[in-house]
Scaffold this active site. Structure first.
Site, PDB file in Angstrom:
ATOM      1  CG  LEU A 209      -2.646  -0.175   4.679  1.00 25.96           C
ATOM      2  CD1 LEU A 209      -3.405  -1.467   4.932  1.00 25.96           C
ATOM      3  CD2 LEU A 209      -1.943  -0.243   3.330  1.00 25.96           C
ATOM      4  CG  ASP A 210      -4.809   5.687   0.755  1.00 22.95           C
ATOM      5  OD1 ASP A 210      -4.090   6.378   1.495  1.00 22.95           O
ATOM      6  OD2 ASP A 210      -4.706   5.661  -0.488  1.00 22.95           O
ATOM      7  CG  PHE A 211     -11.507   5.476   4.585  1.00 21.17           C
ATOM      8  CD1 PHE A 211     -12.031   5.006   5.786  1.00 21.17           C
ATOM      9  CD2 PHE A 211     -12.380   5.738   3.539  1.00 21.17           C
ATOM     10  CE1 PHE A 211     -13.394   4.791   5.929  1.00 21.17           C
ATOM     11  CE2 PHE A 211     -13.743   5.524   3.679  1.00 21.17           C
ATOM     12  CZ  PHE A 211     -14.253   5.047   4.879  1.00 21.17           C
TER      13      PHE A 211
END
Length: 312
Positions: free
Chosen positions: A66-68
């Protein structure tokens, strides 16, 4: 909203082989940088020190990314065999994922399939980003599909916003963010692909959340549905005024949908999954070609670190 901390890790699914956690927004999954004081890996070590595996780089085997800036469901395998089983589900396109987002403007079509091909940007100053085919400097665009269903129309801090359910049928980098931006409805709080006039117009986070996840492994079906973070009780800036599609009905559809049959010659951990059924949905995309040698090599590299020895 409560800031991320070492103690507030939310677990939404747990078995002998898997954990699914509700990742906080603006928390990295892992990092080798000393200045990263909080990561999901550190939260897991703090909460479950007995589950950390010294044979891995970070102590835990994350089944996907998952993106930051993105919150929500993230699956962790607790041993090599479980990681291999989850990996094969991604490789065979059997994983179902759905995201919630707040996007700028009122999306007029209640349901659509977004099909812009996505490639890497070579434009100076934008080489860390992705772009749609036809954009200047777009390199090696690949077919990309996203299902979008409008849930609500409303206002965020007084500006028109739509709450949508997004289902990626392919897994390109930043796919949902790029597709929403290409539609002219960027995700609220997306500083990379958004169109805000200034920092002061941004909310406290990017409004993208991994809402639902199902991984039908050989030994168990890992299924998790995380709480909806985009409700007025949690964010007073969000004021919905028109209900378009009840989220609860879509959750029932997601849970009841059959798992896709395994597909030979998959494309690796970012492969298409089953789209939301419903009237007006276009036919599924054509079958993908077999793996290339480069894709096969990437699979073997992943397997060598995380899983049991792959079948030849």
């Amino acid at each position: 909203m409560e800031p991320g901390s070492m103690e507030n890790l939310c677990v939404v699914y747990r078995s002998h082989d898997f954990l699914v956690v509700n990742k906080h927004w603006d928390v990295r999954i892992d990092s080798k940088a000393w200045q990263e004081t909080l990561t999901l890996q550190k939260q897991l070590r703090y909460r479950f020190p007995e589950l950390a595996d010294p044979d891995t780089c970070y102590g835990f085997r994350f089944c996907h990314q998952l993106d930051f800036s993105t919150s929500g469901a993230l699956c962790v395998a607790l041993n090599k065999a479980a990681a291999g089983s989850a990996y094969r589900c991604f490789k065979d396109r059997r994983v179902t994922k759905a995201y919630l987002a707040l996007v700028r403007g009122h999306v007029q079509e209640s349901r659509m399939t977004v099909s812009y091909s996505i490639g890497k940007s070579s434009t100076e100053g934008r080489t860390h980003t992705m772009c749609i085919e036809g954009t200047e400097g777009c390199e090696n665009p690949k077919p990309s599909l996203t299902e979008l269903v409008v849930l609500e129309h409303g206002l965020y801090a007084g500006k028109p916003v739509s709450k949508v359910l997004l289902q990626p049928l392919t897994g390109r980098t930043h796919q949902l963010r790029v597709h929403c931006s290409a539609l002219g409805h960027p995700i609220v709080g997306d500083l990379t692909y958004g169109q805000a006039s200034g920092q002061e117009d941004q909310p406290f986070r990017m409004m993208l959340h991994a809402f639902y996840l199902r991984i039908p492994t050989d030994t168990e079906c890992v299924e998790a549905c995380t709480p909806d973070p985009f409700v007025p009780a949690l964010d007073a800036c969000w004021s919905p005024h028109t209900l378009v599609q009840p989220l609860g009905e879509l959750v029932q559809v997601l849970r009841a949908a059959p798992d896709p049959d395994p597909i030979d010659g998959g494309l690796g951990p970012c492969s298409p999954s089953t789209p939301l059924p419903g009237p007006g949905r276009p036919p599924p995309p054509p079958a993908k070609p077999p793996e290339t040698e480069a894709q096969r090599a990437s699979c073997l590299q992943w397997l060598s670190e995380w899983t049991l020895e792959p079948d030849n």
